[in-house]
Enzyme design. Structure first.
Site, mmCIF file in Angstrom:
data_model
loop_
_atom_site.group_PDB
_atom_site.id
_atom_site.type_symbol
_atom_site.label_atom_id
_atom_site.label_comp_id
_atom_site.label_asym_id
_atom_site.label_seq_id
_atom_site.Cartn_x
_atom_site.Cartn_y
_atom_site.Cartn_z
ATOM 1 N N GLU A 16 7.293 3.692 -9.487
ATOM 2 C CA GLU A 16 6.627 4.643 -8.602
ATOM 3 C C GLU A 16 7.439 4.937 -7.338
ATOM 4 O O GLU A 16 6.902 5.416 -6.340
ATOM 5 C CB GLU A 16 5.238 4.113 -8.256
ATOM 6 N N TYR B 189 -11.897 3.791 14.174
ATOM 7 C CA TYR B 189 -10.704 3.136 13.642
ATOM 8 C C TYR B 189 -10.138 3.899 12.457
ATOM 9 O O TYR B 189 -8.918 3.910 12.235
ATOM 10 C CB TYR B 189 -11.043 1.687 13.277
#
Length: 209
Positions: A78, A121
């Site tokens: 990948e 966040y």
């Protein structure tokens, strides 16, 4: 040992330590997931068919600036996803690809806007949104253009029916953002069907500025 050798040695150690931390907490299973880090002249990457929980610092793949294998074990198949993400975000120094449970589950359910901005966040570590790209066979070069386009929108991308890929200015930043993405996906699941209250556009703008 030169300063550069010391820096590379520390990066190798950090890859092993943080990879094991992700594996031990269930963010990857078996040989799933891979990590790459930018170094002088190229990249270090976790090898193909390797477990993030059982890496050795002297057994990492070495790639040149074009993403070509130059030394060490063969890199993950990948690598094309990593190169696409570096192309989209040239300031990035590390990339983490995971098959974490809740992100992968959401990647099988939804296309765009899979995870709403529920917490500050999420926005501070992942941006306004996390785009989703269509499914491609793992390792396929065909995914390159879609990841480049999605990566320009933010540091994290969801891969349909697959998992996630997240970039950071350091390896620690990329790992932290990957963990935040999984936590946000879990929150989205827990709140499914409830009257959730995502952050407003003005709240998001305040965080981003």
């Amino acid at each position: 040992m030169t300063d550069q050798n010391l820096a590379d040695s520390e990066l190798r150690r950090q890859i092993v330590v943080l990879s094991k931390s992700l594996f031990d907490r269930g963010y990857s299973a078996g040989s799933a997931g891979n990590i790459s880090v930018r170094v002088e002249g190229g990249f270090l990457m976790t090898p193909t068919n390797s477990s993030l929980g059982r890496l050795e610092s002297d057994q990492l793949s070495e790639l040149n600036e074009r993403g070509e294998h130059v030394a060490g074990p063969k890199p993950s198949k990948e690598v094309v996803m990593h190169q696409a993400m570096y192309r989209a975000r040239p300031e990035s120094a590390a990339i983490v690809h995971l098959h974490s449970t809740y992100v992968t589950a959401i990647s099988c359910l939804r296309d765009e806007d899979a995870i709403p901005p529920l917490t500050p966040y999420f926005v501070m570590r992942l941006g306004r949104e996390v785009p989703t790209v269509p499914y491609y066979k793992p390792g396929s070069d065909a995914i390159l253009d879609d990841i480049v386009a999605a990566g320009k929108r933010g540091p994290a991308v969801i891969l349909a029916n697959h998992g996630s890929i997240v970039a950071g200015s350091t390896l620690e930043e990329a790992v932290n953002a990957s963990e935040e993405l999984e936590a946000s996906a879990q929150l989205a699941f827990l709140l499914e069907g409830r009257r959730a209250r995502p952050l407003t556009e003005s709240q998001i703008d305040e965080l981003l500025t």
